[in-house]
Design a protein around this motif. Structure first.
Motif, PDB file in Angstrom:
ATOM      1  N   ARG A 216       0.823  -1.201   0.000  1.00 19.52           N
ATOM      2  CA  ARG A 216       0.000   0.000   0.000  1.00 19.52           C
ATOM      3  C   ARG A 216       0.862   1.259   0.000  1.00 19.52           C
ATOM      4  NH1 ARG A 216      -3.489   1.430   5.185  1.00 19.52           N
ATOM      5  NH2 ARG A 216      -1.422   2.159   5.804  1.00 19.52           N
ATOM      6  N   MET A 217       1.915   1.231   0.826  1.00 20.14           N
ATOM      7  CA  MET A 217       2.796   2.388   0.905  1.00 20.14           C
ATOM      8  C   MET A 217       3.586   2.568  -0.380  1.00 20.14           C
ATOM      9  SD  MET A 217       4.122   2.197   4.860  1.00 20.14           S
ATOM     10  CE  MET A 217       4.899   3.800   4.746  1.00 20.14           C
ATOM     11  N   THR A 218       3.933   1.444  -1.027  1.00 20.39           N
ATOM     12  CA  THR A 218       4.660   1.529  -2.294  1.00 20.39           C
ATOM     13  C   THR A 218       3.789   2.128  -3.384  1.00 20.39           C
ATOM     14  OG1 THR A 218       6.001  -0.401  -1.712  1.00 20.39           O
ATOM     15  CG2 THR A 218       5.888   0.191  -4.034  1.00 20.39           C
ATOM     16  N   VAL A 219       2.529   1.697  -3.432  1.00 19.59           N
ATOM     17  CA  VAL A 219       1.600   2.215  -4.431  1.00 19.59           C
ATOM     18  C   VAL A 219       1.273   3.679  -4.154  1.00 19.59           C
ATOM     19  CG1 VAL A 219      -0.745   2.024  -5.331  1.00 19.59           C
ATOM     20  CG2 VAL A 219       0.617  -0.036  -4.943  1.00 19.59           C
ATOM     21  N   ALA A 220       1.082   4.017  -2.859  1.00 21.52           N
ATOM     22  CA  ALA A 220       0.702   5.383  -2.495  1.00 21.52           C
ATOM     23  C   ALA A 220       1.815   6.371  -2.785  1.00 21.52           C
ATOM     24  CB  ALA A 220       0.327   5.431  -1.014  1.00 21.52           C
ATOM     25  N   GLY A 221       3.074   5.919  -2.619  1.00 24.08           N
ATOM     26  CA  GLY A 221       4.195   6.824  -2.846  1.00 24.08           C
ATOM     27  C   GLY A 221       4.570   7.562  -1.588  1.00 24.08           C
ATOM     28  N   PRO A 222       5.741   8.148  -1.551  1.00 27.15           N
ATOM     29  CA  PRO A 222       6.249   8.795  -0.345  1.00 27.15           C
ATOM     30  C   PRO A 222       5.342   9.896   0.173  1.00 27.15           C
ATOM     31  CG  PRO A 222       7.989   8.550  -1.981  1.00 27.15           C
ATOM     32  CD  PRO A 222       6.710   8.199  -2.660  1.00 27.15           C
ATOM     33  N   ARG A 223       4.748  10.707  -0.748  1.00 27.41           N
ATOM     34  CA  ARG A 223       3.937  11.833  -0.297  1.00 27.41           C
ATOM     35  C   ARG A 223       2.685  11.351   0.420  1.00 27.41           C
ATOM     36  NH1 ARG A 223       1.681  16.813  -4.067  1.00 27.41           N
ATOM     37  NH2 ARG A 223       0.553  17.920  -2.387  1.00 27.41           N
ATOM     38  N   ASP A 224       1.982  10.377  -0.205  1.00 27.80           N
ATOM     39  CA  ASP A 224       0.766   9.861   0.412  1.00 27.80           C
ATOM     40  C   ASP A 224       1.078   9.058   1.655  1.00 27.80           C
ATOM     41  OD1 ASP A 224      -0.797  11.009  -1.499  1.00 27.80           O
ATOM     42  OD2 ASP A 224      -0.790   9.241  -2.803  1.00 27.80           O
ATOM     43  N   ALA A 225       2.221   8.329   1.638  1.00 29.22           N
ATOM     44  CA  ALA A 225       2.606   7.521   2.785  1.00 29.22           C
ATOM     45  C   ALA A 225       2.837   8.399   3.987  1.00 29.22           C
ATOM     46  CB  ALA A 225       3.859   6.702   2.477  1.00 29.22           C
ATOM     47  N   ALA A 226       3.368   9.599   3.764  1.00 26.10           N
ATOM     48  CA  ALA A 226       3.636  10.500   4.886  1.00 26.10           C
ATOM     49  C   ALA A 226       2.355  10.968   5.547  1.00 26.10           C
ATOM     50  CB  ALA A 226       4.434  11.719   4.391  1.00 26.10           C
ATOM     51  N   GLN A 227       1.235  10.935   4.793  1.00 23.34           N
ATOM     52  CA  GLN A 227      -0.033  11.357   5.339  1.00 23.34           C
ATOM     53  C   GLN A 227      -0.790  10.207   5.985  1.00 23.34           C
ATOM     54  OE1 GLN A 227      -2.006  13.018   1.950  1.00 23.34           O
ATOM     55  NE2 GLN A 227      -0.701  14.845   1.862  1.00 23.34           N
ATOM     56  N   THR A 228      -0.233   8.998   5.867  1.00 26.00           N
ATOM     57  CA  THR A 228      -0.878   7.807   6.425  1.00 26.00           C
ATOM     58  C   THR A 228      -0.421   7.616   7.851  1.00 26.00           C
ATOM     59  OG1 THR A 228      -0.890   6.787   4.255  1.00 26.00           O
ATOM     60  CG2 THR A 228      -1.221   5.322   6.153  1.00 26.00           C
ATOM     61  N   PRO A 229      -1.331   7.392   8.808  1.00 29.98           N
ATOM     62  CA  PRO A 229      -0.926   7.149  10.207  1.00 29.98           C
ATOM     63  C   PRO A 229       0.025   5.968  10.282  1.00 29.98           C
ATOM     64  CG  PRO A 229      -3.300   7.485  10.043  1.00 29.98           C
ATOM     65  CD  PRO A 229      -2.784   7.368   8.644  1.00 29.98           C
ATOM     66  N   ALA A 230       0.972   6.027  11.221  1.00 33.25           N
ATOM     67  CA  ALA A 230       1.944   4.952  11.401  1.00 33.25           C
ATOM     68  C   ALA A 230       1.231   3.678  11.786  1.00 33.25           C
ATOM     69  CB  ALA A 230       2.961   5.331  12.469  1.00 33.25           C
TER      70      ALA A 230
END
Length: 248
Positions: free
Chosen positions: A233-247
């Motif tokens: 999921r984090m790979t597909v979302a990319g770094p920018r979207d991953a940063a907005q995803t709760p840990a």
């Protein structure tokens, strides 16, 4: 035996020895027929024992003190086969040694030495309950599943930091409060085998030795599967979207 593995095996032996001596010892002293208060006392004895020794030896060996936990960590790819075998042997020896010392200390003063047993004619409300081996197997597997899930998600994954032993100890406590009256709730082959060897009573040994392993493997498979899904999921979302995803 390498110098690197020796302190780990010693830590696993001491931790499991202490856990069985305190946990099974409390069960032996409190005895049966004491109702919820007795179960709570036994649950907290086990939970607090595992917690304090996890704090003591977590940085040394990971503080498994349970062959099912070791199998779960192995199945999750967090340790090697050789090391896992050494852990399990140390744990089993520690559990038997703890129970044998209990027999020496208590003698005939306590029956069963805290040996787990399936419930027969347990009073539940207005009826009675007998736990069949199949149901007992499922209960023990589920309790081990809960424990190994917490171990992998806290201690192994590092999500709980220094509070991992507290989470593990509390999981052990509520597991025993739920399952203590039904199966004895060892969900730990070393905890079950020790009193069996000390008393010479191996009733339902197959259940207590195998069910926790099954639960641990299922927990490890789900843990690794969930980790892959999160990574994808984090790979597909990319770094920018991953940063907005709760840990996670």
């Amino acid at each position: 035996m390498s110098n690197r593995i020796t302190p780990k095996l010693l830590a696993e032996f001491i931790g499991t020895f202490s856990f069985v001596f305190i946990g099974a010892g409390t069960a032996a002293v409190v005895g049966g027929g004491t109702g919820l208060n007795g179960i709570v006392a036994v649950a907290f004895a086990h939970g607090l024992a595992i917690m304090v020794f996890a704090f003591a030896y977590g940085s040394v060996s990971g503080a498994h003190f349970n062959p099912a936990v070791t199998v779960g960590v192995l199945a999750a790819g967090a340790m090697g086969v050789g090391e896992a075998v050494g852990y399990i042997v140390s744990q089993l020896i520690g559990g038997v040694a703890g129970a044998l010392l209990l027999r020496t200390v208590l003698g005939g003063a306590a029956t069963g030495l805290g040996m787990p047993a399936l419930a027969h004619d347990l009073v539940v409300g207005a009826t009675s309950l007998t736990v069949a081996p199949a149901a007992g197997f499922m209960i023990e597997a589920l309790l081990a599943f809960f424990l190994v899930t917490v171990v992998l998600s806290t201690a192994v994954a590092g999500r709980a930091g220094s509070l991992a032993p507290l989470a593990i100890g509390m999981t052990l406590t509520f597991n025993i409060i739920m399952g203590g009256a039904l199966t004895g709730a060892p969900f730990n082959p070393a905890r079950a085998l020790g009193p069996m060897v000390a008393t010479g009573n191996f009733n339902d040994a197959w259940l207590y030795l195998t069910a926790p392993i099954v639960g641990a493997i299922v927990a490890a498979l789900l843990h690794t599967g969930l980790a892959r899904l999160i990574q994808e999921r984090m790979t597909v979302a990319g770094p920018r979207d991953a940063a907005q995803t709760p840990a996670e």
